[in-house]
Enzyme design. Structure first.
Site, PDB file in Angstrom:
ATOM      1  N   GLU A  51      64.446 -64.890 -52.551  1.00  0.00           N
ATOM      2  CA  GLU A  51      64.559 -66.284 -52.982  1.00  0.00           C
ATOM      3  C   GLU A  51      65.353 -67.112 -51.977  1.00  0.00           C
ATOM      4  O   GLU A  51      64.967 -68.236 -51.635  1.00  0.00           O
ATOM      5  CB  GLU A  51      65.243 -66.355 -54.362  1.00  0.00           C
ATOM      6  N   CYS A  83      71.123 -64.771 -56.894  1.00  0.00           N
ATOM      7  CA  CYS A  83      70.030 -65.663 -56.504  1.00  0.00           C
ATOM      8  C   CYS A  83      69.854 -66.798 -57.499  1.00  0.00           C
ATOM      9  O   CYS A  83      69.367 -67.872 -57.140  1.00  0.00           O
ATOM     10  CB  CYS A  83      68.733 -64.868 -56.365  1.00  0.00           C
ATOM     11  N   ALA A 153      48.276 -30.917 -48.351  1.00  0.00           N
ATOM     12  CA  ALA A 153      46.889 -30.992 -47.882  1.00  0.00           C
ATOM     13  C   ALA A 153      46.283 -29.606 -47.992  1.00  0.00           C
ATOM     14  O   ALA A 153      46.914 -28.611 -47.615  1.00  0.00           O
ATOM     15  CB  ALA A 153      46.843 -31.481 -46.436  1.00  0.00           C
ATOM     16  N   ARG A 183      56.006 -41.629 -45.437  1.00  0.00           N
ATOM     17  CA  ARG A 183      57.317 -41.308 -44.856  1.00  0.00           C
ATOM     18  C   ARG A 183      58.092 -42.588 -44.562  1.00  0.00           C
ATOM     19  O   ARG A 183      59.317 -42.635 -44.706  1.00  0.00           O
ATOM     20  CB  ARG A 183      57.157 -40.485 -43.584  1.00  0.00           C
ATOM     21  N   GLU A 291      57.349 -31.930 -48.842  1.00  0.00           N
ATOM     22  CA  GLU A 291      56.279 -31.513 -47.952  1.00  0.00           C
ATOM     23  C   GLU A 291      56.408 -30.044 -47.561  1.00  0.00           C
ATOM     24  O   GLU A 291      55.907 -29.612 -46.533  1.00  0.00           O
ATOM     25  CB  GLU A 291      56.263 -32.388 -46.688  1.00  0.00           C
TER      26      GLU A 291
END
Length: 365
Positions: A51, A83, A153, A183, A291
């Site tokens: 803002e 803000c 994977a 990452r 991972e």
């Protein structure tokens, strides 16, 4: 038109990814007579909020203008003033908010302060998109624990490496780039010591202007090689070793090379991951990508710390009864007790496929 300006605010907010953690990503657009007269985003942790950046960017008076902001303006003092003070002072007449801030220090208070000062406030514009943008922040600020994503994977026959142990590469470049984008977005990356010993990975982000996540190695007995890439570069990339080893002289070998040692209790023969998550939350690490190999994946699921799973599937068949699979450990006794990927999404990335979603443990009847 409200959706149009909020979508622009979401685009701006995204620019803070990797730079504002553990704060949320926030974008802001200021509009007068159908024209954008100022826009901004939270650019850096400790820096001005969206803002204030948007108001600073305005080239003309803001009195009577409309403000679109993806997250409720803060109303408390932190690294910057509230803000809400800047918004009230600016003279804007309406503030459109994507979603309320779950931070207990705000929690609707910002919107209420604006209303009490004569500003019209409308909440819930593109709320789902605004909440999804900051799912990490939403989790961390309410649970005080990092948001954990398990990523792996595998081939179409469920292997993460050939029987020989060779694993480069299971997936293609597009899928690997997606990993590096994550990452960049996450605060830390977690692997087990066996991954360090076998693969000697750098565990860094390889996209232009990317942010390297803090590296966390689960190493029960301090077996991480002192000449591994992670240890050798620990003075330039934050590296933590979570261990149960109490040998101070052994710990000093890593500390002298720039590593941070965190001593934790054991659980099921290894470092307690749930205790590690509490420690990470305390030091403001809001997110973790796991991972590592199959053992740490199983431990993470079994200890209930995983919030999200990303499974990359390559259209390849490796075979091999001894070839490793992504989740090892003891496993569940029955399919009725499986961990389910909830609200699963399927997408194609290059030649590979991605299945992703939340995690929920099935309870037997």
């Amino acid at each position: 038109m409200d959706d149009k300006y909020m979508r622009r605010a979401l685009e701006l907010a995204e620019r803070g990814r990797g730079s504002v953690s553990p704060n949320p990503m926030v974008g802001c657009v200021i509009v007068r007579d159908g024209r954008i007269i100022g826009e901004g985003w939270h650019e850096q942790y400790g820096g001005l909020h969206a803002e204030r950046n948007a108001l600073k960017a305005c080239a003309e008076p803001t009195a009577g203008a409309d403000m679109y902001v993806t997250l409720e303006p803060c109303c408390h003092y932190g690294k910057t003033p509230p803000c809400t003070e800047a918004v009230i002072k600016s003279g804007v007449k309406r503030v459109m908010i994507g979603c309320l801030d779950p931070n207990p220090k705000v929690g609707g208070g910002g919107a209420e302060i604006l209303r009490k000062n004569g500003i019209e406030v409308i909440c819930g514009i593109l709320e789902d998109e605004c909440r999804a943008l900051n799912k990490i922040f939403m989790h961390y600020i309410t649970k005080k624990l990092p948001y954990v994503m398990l990523k792996y994977a595998m081939t179409a026959d469920g292997k993460i490496a050939a029987a020989s142990g060779k694993s480069k590469w299971i997936t293609g470049e597009a899928a690997r780039l997606d990993v590096h984008n994550d990452r960049n977005a996450f605060s830390s990356i977690l692997v087990g010591v066996n991954t360090i010993i076998k693969d000697d990975p750098e565990l860094t982000c390889r996209i232009e202007d990317g942010h390297d996540p803090a590296r966390i190695i689960c190493d029960t007995n301090l077996r991480t090689p002192l000449d591994s890439k992670a240890v050798m570069t620990a003075k330039s990339v934050s590296t933590m070793i979570a261990t149960c080893c109490e040998d101070a002289s052994k710990q000093d070998e890593y500390i002298s090379r720039g590593c941070r040692i965190v001593k934790l209790p054991q659980k099921n023969g290894g470092v307690s991951l749930s205790a590690l998550m509490v420690k990470l939350g305390e030091i403001k690490i809001d997110s973790v990508i796991i991972e590592g190999g199959g053992e740490i994946a199983w431990s993470a699921l079994n200890e209930g710390i995983v919030s999200y799973v990303k499974c990359y599937i390559a259209p390849k068949l490796l075979g091999g009864a001894s070839a490793k699979t992504p989740v090892g450990g003891q496993g569940v006794d029955s399919p009725d007790e499986a961990f389910m990927i909830t609200d699963a999404k399927l997408s194609k990335i290059g030649d590979d496929y991605l299945i992703e979603g939340g995690v929920e443990k099935c309870l037997p009847e």
